[in-house]
Design an enzyme around this catalytic site. Structure first.
Site, PDB file in Angstrom:
ATOM      1  N   LYS B  84       0.853  -1.192   0.000  1.00  0.00           N
ATOM      2  CA  LYS B  84       0.000   0.000   0.000  1.00  0.00           C
ATOM      3  C   LYS B  84       0.884   1.236   0.000  1.00  0.00           C
ATOM      4  O   LYS B  84       1.925   1.250   0.672  1.00  0.00           O
ATOM      5  CB  LYS B  84      -0.877  -0.045   1.252  1.00  0.00           C
ATOM      6  CG  LYS B  84      -1.867   1.090   1.406  1.00  0.00           C
ATOM      7  CD  LYS B  84      -2.661   0.924   2.697  1.00  0.00           C
ATOM      8  CE  LYS B  84      -3.754   1.969   2.856  1.00  0.00           C
ATOM      9  NZ  LYS B  84      -4.505   1.778   4.122  1.00  0.00           N
ATOM     10  N   SER B 159      -9.509   1.410   3.408  1.00  0.00           N
ATOM     11  CA  SER B 159      -8.714   2.249   2.542  1.00  0.00           C
ATOM     12  C   SER B 159      -7.658   1.482   1.734  1.00  0.00           C
ATOM     13  O   SER B 159      -7.182   1.982   0.733  1.00  0.00           O
ATOM     14  CB  SER B 159      -7.998   3.315   3.373  1.00  0.00           C
ATOM     15  OG  SER B 159      -7.058   2.727   4.252  1.00  0.00           O
ATOM     16  N   SER B 183      -9.437  -1.080   7.510  1.00  0.00           N
ATOM     17  CA  SER B 183      -8.892  -0.816   6.170  1.00  0.00           C
ATOM     18  C   SER B 183      -8.144  -1.974   5.532  1.00  0.00           C
ATOM     19  O   SER B 183      -7.801  -1.897   4.352  1.00  0.00           O
ATOM     20  CB  SER B 183      -7.976   0.409   6.210  1.00  0.00           C
ATOM     21  OG  SER B 183      -8.736   1.589   6.227  1.00  0.00           O
TER      22      SER B 183
END
Lengths: 95, 490
Positions: B84, B159, B183
């Protein structure tokens, strides 16, 4: 939790955030809705309850103040938006 | 599912590790397969913010050379793993999905990055995410949305949506995300892969872009529970550069999977199965519960009475911490700086206005409000006390059961643009937030699909530092069903 009308100008000033009139209007409406939801926290009996800053108790951690390799000036300045003579350049602060 | 019929980019990490060890495949071949797959699907999926194929190929060659010399570093050596875009990789971009950091290049490696390198992993791909990890759909990325590999017009969750979507689409064999209120777990459920949020402090956050520091935790995505255990093994452990890092003794998480007996007492918190739960999600989760009953587990209902207050507690604490953490983006030392500032104040106000997107501004304003003079006790301090009660709920439940089983997300993947109202979006995290507030390990395991073909996941929540038990329980289901091995038609 008696709440006065949200003063978006004051909050934006505290947050160092320039907001457009449209943003202020939108945020005021949305945050009023969110705060309406959040006010349900006032229903909880928290008398004699200790606050938790973290999920688990945290203690300060110490380490010896020993020199160790770090970033070189060029590496540390690589992401600076403006620089001069191995320093970060900023607008004049003192007149 | 045998590896002979599976494309290289869809191997499980464990299968790929076995193939590498047996000399049936090279890291260069695995890496090329993943890069080719990314080139094929990215124009439609858009899970990546950036990628460096040349660096990945060089890492793969180094891995193959190590192995040829008899010096393999273990099961991750030569495995392509993506991150990420909130986790620092030296000399690579680190945008956090924000214009604020659009041009930022990491001067150092995060601790998890260093540990993956030390395990020989091939780092490939920087994954899209909601700006500063604030969101549940990856629509808050300043750059572009990401599609769900199972339905491109739907969101991958957030997210860490890019990391879940990239794995489900075959652009890596495992990925790392971060989880502040769900997330990792929510996108894992929406994309049909396994996602683990470890115990708070289990994995170092050094080199993670901070959102809400009392809640943030890095964790792995994998196609199987076994894969997640292998990645956790590499990244977990004490780090003196993160003062919240737990000094827990090293454990063998992969060995825990083959433990002779699985913990047998599962709790279903009744507050997690009520109003708002999609009927098809409920059915898939019920089937998983039935499976555990058939395995001989004792399943009982438990209560977490403060669950209705978790969301409100979270949005007070997380926004307060965010407003403080994001004060560092002032346009001075790094990040976006506005053009031709009149003075220092103008520089601050305009740089932040131009660099941050709407959701980030909204949370900074809310966090500023709950911390401001006169409201601190009513909101922030009260939320910290409710947090204590939430944690006590969990610890009380764990006196009766070994783990809790819940749905991960109340709904399957929704359409892009469907949740324009912030509160509607926040409600997506209703089942995942509790584990963050209480600092508990929690994992989403895929458990089927809706009639429309959208993945569903269930969540297991474990005791503090109970990852070994949690993985063993998850594996007992996952080794049989392997829903994360299904491949989208992409």
């Amino acid at each position: 939790m008696n709440r006065t009308e949200l003063d978006l100008d004051a909050l934006a000033r505290l947050a160092r955030l320039a907001l457009t009139p449209e943003e202020k209007a939108t945020f005021a409406r949305q945050l009023a809705e969110l705060l309406g939801h959040i006010e349900r926290l006032s229903q909880v009996d928290v008398s004699n309850v200790e606050p938790s800053a973290h999920a688990h108790p945290q203690h300060n951690v110490w380490q010896e103040d020993e020199p160790r390799p770090g970033l070189l000036p060029a590496e540390a300045l690589r992401n600076a938006p403006a620089q001069r003579d191995q320093m970060i350049a900023v607008p004049k602060v003192v007149e | 599912m045998t590896s002979s019929t599976t494309p290289l980019h869809y191997l499980s990490l464990a299968e790929a590790a076995a193939a590498l060890a047996a000399g049936r495949v090279s890291s260069a071949e695995l890496t090329d397969a993943v890069i080719a797959r990314a080139e094929a699907v990215e124009p439609r999926l858009r899970a990546l913010l950036s990628a460096d194929p040349a660096s990945a190929r060089a890492q793969a060659q180094a891995s193959d050379a190590r192995r040829a010399g008899g010096g393999s570093l273990g099961p991750l050596d030569g495995i392509p793993i993506g991150l990420k875009d909130v986790i620092a990789v030296r000399d690579q971009p680190l945008t956090a999905g924000s214009r604020m950091l659009e041009k930022f290049i990491s001067p150092y490696d995060a601790t998890v990055t260093r540990r993956l390198r030390e395990a020989g992993a091939v780092l490939y791909g920087r994954h899209n995410c909601d700006e500063f990890a604030m969101g549940s759909s990856t629509e808050n990325s300043a750059f572009h949305p990401t599609g769900n590999p199972w339905a491109l017009d739907r969101v991958p969750g957030g997210s860490s949506g890019g990391s879940a979507a990239a794995l489900a689409a075959g652009e890596a064999l495992a990925t790392l995300g971060s989880d502040t209120g769900g997330s990792i777990r929510q996108p894992a459920a929406l994309c049909g892969v396994v996602g683990l949020k470890p115990t708070y402090g289990r994995v170092s956050r050094f080199g993670l872009v901070a959102y809400a520091s009392s809640l943030d935790q890095i964790g792995p995505f994998g196609r199987t529970v076994e894969d997640v255990a292998l990645v956790l093994q590499a990244i977990a452990g004490h780090d003196e550069r993160d003062s919240t890092s737990v000094g827990a003794a090293a454990e063998d998480f992969a060995a825990a999977l083959s433990a002779p007996s699985v913990p047998r007492r599962l709790g279903l918190p009744r507050e997690y199965f009520g109003e708002g739960l999609d009927p098809e999600v409920a059915v898939a989760v019920e089937r998983a519960v039935t499976h555990y009953r058939e395995l001989g587990c004792e399943v009982r209902e438990v209560s977490l009475p403060h669950t209705p207050y978790c969301l409100d507690t979270y949005y007070v604490l997380a926004t307060a911490e965010a407003s403080s953490n994001l004060a560092r983006y002032d346009g001075i030392r790094y990040g976006h700086r506005c053009a031709a500032p009149r003075d220092l104040h103008d520089l601050y106000f305009r740089s932040r206005a131009e660099g941050f997107g709407a959701e980030v501004k909204r949370r900074i304003i809310l966090g500023t409000y709950v911390l401001s003079s006169g409201y601190y006790d009513a909101y922030y301090l009260r939320a910290q006390k409710v947090r204590t009660l939430v944690r006590q709920d969990f610890l009380r439940a764990f006196e009766q059961v070994d783990a809790l089983l819940t749905p991960t997300s109340p709904i399957p993947a929704f359409r892009r643009g469907e949740k324009a109202n912030p509160l509607a979006m926040y409600l997506c995290d209703i089942y995942t937030i509790g584990a963050n507030l209480a600092g508990l390990p929690a994992m989403s395991v895929p458990c089927g699909f809706t009639r429309a073909g959208l993945p569903v996941g269930f969540q297991l929540i474990g005791k503090p530092l109970g990852e070994s038990e949690l993985l063993a329980i998850g594996h007992a289901y996952d080794r049989v069903h392997q829903w994360g091995r299904r491949r989208p038609n992409l």
